[in-house]
Design an enzyme around this catalytic site. Structure first.
Site, PDB file in Angstrom:
ATOM      1  CE1 TYR B 282      -4.211   1.618   0.138  1.00  0.00           C
ATOM      2  CE2 TYR B 282      -2.904   3.264   1.269  1.00  0.00           C
ATOM      3  CZ  TYR B 282      -4.053   2.898   0.602  1.00  0.00           C
ATOM      4  OH  TYR B 282      -5.051   3.826   0.392  1.00  0.00           O
ATOM      5  CE1 TYR B 332      -5.187   6.378  -2.099  1.00  0.00           C
ATOM      6  CE2 TYR B 332      -6.959   7.965  -2.316  1.00  0.00           C
ATOM      7  CZ  TYR B 332      -6.147   7.186  -1.523  1.00  0.00           C
ATOM      8  OH  TYR B 332      -6.291   7.206  -0.161  1.00  0.00           O
TER       9      TYR B 332
END
Lengths: 139, 381
Positions: B282, B332
């Site tokens: 992440y 994103y």
């Protein structure tokens, strides 16, 4: 002095001692009457022992820079005359950590580990914001 | 043997177009992703009897998102709900889906996310803290929390901005090989260094994108998965952990819960860092990726800066990461695409960006003000 447009605290029964303390030039936080833990952020309940019993205690106002960032991006228009401005995560001597600003020096003059002490910035008649300045190494 | 190891599987992954899509909504993007994931799995809509969703930052129904989405696609699930943990949500819902199908609460669970954050404005600049918000001192926006981590990591361990740049450059290179990525033009360390400051020590190119898009991941039992269309992708290990004490916990800045999440995932899967062929870590900010290497045991505490140098994390390197471009360069989707790419790598369907022989993929997620973490081990069946 132009009108202060940056975010201000809403003074409540829960946080009044913190902000009244700042007006009198004292950094004050809640100390648990049962386990002695000094807590921050402000809360009705001790996060260590869950006690509701606490007292407000004066802190020394001394600490050191735990981490340190400089805002260049403008996220809130009220800060448009301030960018770039710094925010320090300050490790206080008595244990708690808090966000604040280091004033009186260039942003580049502050680094992690620097010793700081609280100063009090009256921004409105009602609200004084605790900030920090570098302590001289000799002190 | 851990009772959940290899018991469940990812059988369908789908993503809508990504980027800036002005005529779409969070809901329409989620629906498109759902349709594509169904197609990928070979399942019929009627077989989806579990629905777990994450409302986007532009979903007005917020935590009632599962109702809105379910009504839109005409599903009456046996098991459902929505969860809001920022970038920690995708992995948490994947795990919840695995637990649900393992328990028999549902047979096929669709995990769904859609957001129109690029078009619809974003809520990523809000201040953290409750009550007396830290915005009083000007502390706001997601970038600031990660900048706190980066600044302290640099001060304690001598980590440099150029090392953060290595991560941005690697992710962009991988995105250049991904036709669906939003940002595909390769960048250099100098580009990274010359990009403007956002919250120093983080530059613009240390920051993820803000994107419109939708993603869906379908989970079922390993047994049922064998009948699905694509090669088997087993959920071999899962772990989650959280630190909700931002200010009270001294090492909060170092996201200590990430280490716990990774340790649990490794343990369930009976693997360690040496077994990981490819990782989707992440990357809301480059500094977040550094800490994953340390918590995941790929390098020692404080040594992630040098670790990322020399092409180690690029395709062809020892540990290729974020092979589709990640949050930094693909799109994103708050970590949802990390699961998609993880499944595709394990299936071996990534074309030019395929890690040769990839059988074990680590996927991680984190969210909120450094509060939420999860780790998943996907394994070729």
């Amino acid at each position: 002095m132009s009108e202060y447009t940056k975010p201000l605290p809403t003074i409540t029964d829960e946080n009044r001692e913190f902000w009244e303390g700042a007006r009198r030039g004292k950094l004050r936080m809640q100390k648990c009457r049962d386990c002695g833990h000094i807590r921050y952020p402000i809360s009705h309940c001790c996060p260590k022992c869950l006690s509701y019993n606490f007292e407000w205690t004066d802190l020394s106002g001394r600490g050191e820079v735990f981490s340190y960032v400089v805002f260049h991006q403008l996220y809130n228009q009220a800060f448009k005359d301030d960018v770039p401005y710094n925010v320090a995560l300050v490790q206080l001597e008595e244990g708690p950590r808090m966000y604040s600003n280091v004033v009186g020096v260039d942003n580049d003059a502050v680094k992690v580990g620097d010793k700081v002490e609280a100063v009090f910035d009256p921004v409105t008649p009602e609200v004084t914001i605790p900030r920090f300045r570098l302590r001289q190494p000799a002190k | 043997m851990h009772p959940l190891r290899d018991k469940t599987a990812v059988v369908g992954v789908g993503a809508s177009p990504q980027g800036k899509i002005p005529d779409a909504t969070a809901l329409s993007l989620a629906v498109e992703a759902f349709k594509r994931a169904l197609d990928d799995s070979g399942l019929r809509k009627e077989q989806i009897d579990g629905l777990l969703t994450m409302p986007g930052s532009t979903s007005p129904e917020a935590a009632l998102n599962y109702l809105r989405f379910g009504e839109t696609v005409g599903i009456n699930p046996r098991y459902t709900g929505s969860k809001v943990m920022g970038g920690g949500t995708a992995g948490a819902l994947l795990h919840e889906a695995a637990l649900a199908v393992n328990a028999g609460f549902a047979n096929h669970v669709a995990c769904v996310f859609g957001d129109a954050a690029a078009t619809g404005g974003s809520r990523f600049s809000r201040a953290s803290g409750w009550g007396d918000s830290f915005a009083i001192w000007g502390f706001m926006a997601a970038c600031a929390n990660s900048a706190i981590t980066a600044a302290r990591h640099m001060a304690l361990y001598g980590t440099t901005s150029r090392q953060l740049g290595e991560i941005a450059v690697a992710c962009r290179y991988h995105a250049s090989l991904n036709p669906n990525a939003v940002m595909r033009k390769p960048i250099t360390i100098e580009d990274h260094q010359n990009s403007r400051w956002i919250v120093k020590p983080l530059h613009l190119l240390d920051c993820c994108l803000i994107s419109d898009g939708g993603v869906c991941v379908i989970v079922t039992t390993a047994e049922r998965a064998r009948d699905c269309k694509k090669p088997l992708v087993l959920i071999s290990g899962m772990g989650q952990a959280y630190t909700t004490e931002n200010m009270e916990r001294e090492d909060w800045w170092y996201v200590p819960h990430q280490k716990l999440a990774l340790a649990d995932a490794y343990k369930m899967a009976a693997v360690g860092p040496k077994d990981i062929d490819v990782a989707q870590l992440y990357d809301n900010f480059t500094s977040s990726v550094l800490v994953w290497f340390e918590h995941g045991g790929f390098c020692k505490v404080g040594e992630s800066g040098p670790f990322v140098e020399g092409g180690r994390i690029r395709l062809g390197g020892e540990l290729p990461i974020n092979t589709a471009g990640g949050n930094l360069s693909e799109s994103y989707m708050e970590g949802w695409l990390h699961i998609v790419e993880g499944a595709r790598q394990v299936r071996g369907e990534c074309g030019e960006r395929q890690v040769k022989g990839a059988e074990v993929c680590l996927v991680t997620g984190r969210g909120q003000a450094l509060n939420c973490a999860n780790a998943t081990i996907l394994r070729k069946g």
